[in-house]
Every structure is written in C-alpha cells, then in structure tokens.
Design a protein around this motif. Structure first.
Motif, short mmCIF file in Angstrom:
data_model
loop_
_atom_site.label_atom_id
_atom_site.label_comp_id
_atom_site.label_asym_id
_atom_site.label_seq_id
_atom_site.Cartn_x
_atom_site.Cartn_y
_atom_site.Cartn_z
N GLU A 98 0.83 -1.20 0.00
CA GLU A 98 0.00 0.00 0.00
C GLU A 98 0.86 1.24 0.00
O GLU A 98 1.96 1.27 0.56
N ARG A 138 -9.24 -4.19 0.25
CA ARG A 138 -8.06 -3.51 0.80
C ARG A 138 -8.24 -1.99 0.76
O ARG A 138 -7.97 -1.29 1.75
N HIS A 142 -8.28 0.59 3.95
CA HIS A 142 -7.31 1.69 4.05
C HIS A 142 -8.04 3.02 4.24
O HIS A 142 -7.66 3.82 5.12
N TYR A 152 -1.63 3.80 7.28
CA TYR A 152 -1.23 2.40 7.07
C TYR A 152 0.09 1.99 7.74
O TYR A 152 0.24 0.81 8.09
#
Ligand code: NI
Length: 177
Positions: A98, A138, A142, A152
């Motif tokens: 990420e 995901r 986030h 994150y």
C-alpha cells in the motif's frame, strides 16, 4: 471545484476520529465530494478520505479503471461512501503493498482482511451494501482507517517491508509522489 492540499503524515488532523455526516444532499457535501474527486484524480490516488484534506467527516471516495500507482490491481467502481461500517467476512488476511497520498513516495506491506461487507450511504443518503474481496476490500479498509485516525504504517507488521517506492521497486513503473 478545486484540487485541495493533501495533509501529510505528522499533521495531527490525520490522527483525529472523524464525525458522521448528519445531513445528505447538501451543497456543502456536494462541494466537498467534488473537491475530493478532483484531488484524488489529480494525484492518481486509488482513494481519498475527507480528513486527508483537513475535513473531519466520515466521507471516503475510491475507485479507478486502471491506476498507475497500482498497475496490477483490478478495477474498482468509483464509489462515494459515507458513514461506513465494515464487517470482515472470515479471519483470512492477506499482506499487500500500500501507499497513501498522505505518505508520499513510500510503500509498505500491510495485512488486510481478504473479504468483507461494507455498508454506508452515498451522497444522496441512499444505502450502500456490498460484499467485496481482494484489492477492493483492501482499498476500503485503508480509506476507512483514515476516518479513525489510522495511517497504514501503523498496520505494518514487519517494518523492514516499509520504505521508499523507488528504492524498494527499482526499475518498476509505479507512479508514486
Ligand atoms: Ni491513504
């Protein structure tokens, strides 16, 4: 419409818990969403949360057809999600790379639930109820973390898997700035 400044990690506003939206369909909410979309698209973001532009409300946007920051990711429909609630489906978590527009130039390997249900509302107050997995799941995790003041890097289990994009992925064409 306007491209807004994205706050960077270290700004205390990114650590605050955001407030729910009480009224939908207002000019203020519409203007916020236009600014968020313009800002996300200008920076090639996969998503953006209102606190990232200094607005402490539980509003996130995400979605893209293809994204130069995540060239391997499947497309995610453009979504406005307000007052979201996430419910993981199963215990399974996956590690995935990420980045974040508030942590420019960096990447980290972050565990996220593989599959989840999310509910919330669109800009007009219409309910949203989706079950998603993989990159879509995901991205939602986030962005919703931003509403609770979580960036994150706090989720990374092994900090050797956190660093500058150009150092960790030399020669790969990943846009990240
Ligand atoms: Ni982010």
């Amino acid at each position: 419409m306007a491209i807004r400044e994205v706050l960077k990690m270290g700004d205390p506003r990114l650590l605050a818990v955001a407030e729910p939206i009480a009224k939908f369909g207002t000019p203020e909410l519409d203007a916020l969403l236009v600014d968020m979309r313009d800002t996300m698209r200008d920076l090639d973001g996969a998503g953006l949360a209102a606190p990232q532009i200094g607005v402490g409300l539980r509003v996130v946007i995400f979605g893209f057809e293809s994204n130069p920051r995540y060239p391997e990711a499947d497309s995610v429909p453009y979504t406005v999600l307000i007052n979201p609630v996430l419910t993981p489906l199963g215990e399974q978590q996956d590690e995935g790379w990420e980045g974040c527009l508030s942590v420019p130039g960096m990447r980290g390997l972050v565990p996220r639930y593989r599959e989840l249900r999310y509910t919330g509302f669109d800009e007009g107050g219409r309910p949203i109820d989706r079950t998603v997995k993989d990159f879509h799941a995901r991205v939602v995790q986030h962005e919703v973390d931003h509403l609770d003041g979580v960036l994150y890097p706090r989720r990374i289990r092994d900090l050797s898997q956190f660093g500058f994009t150009d150092a960790m992925f030399p020669g790969e064409d990943i846009t990240d700035d």
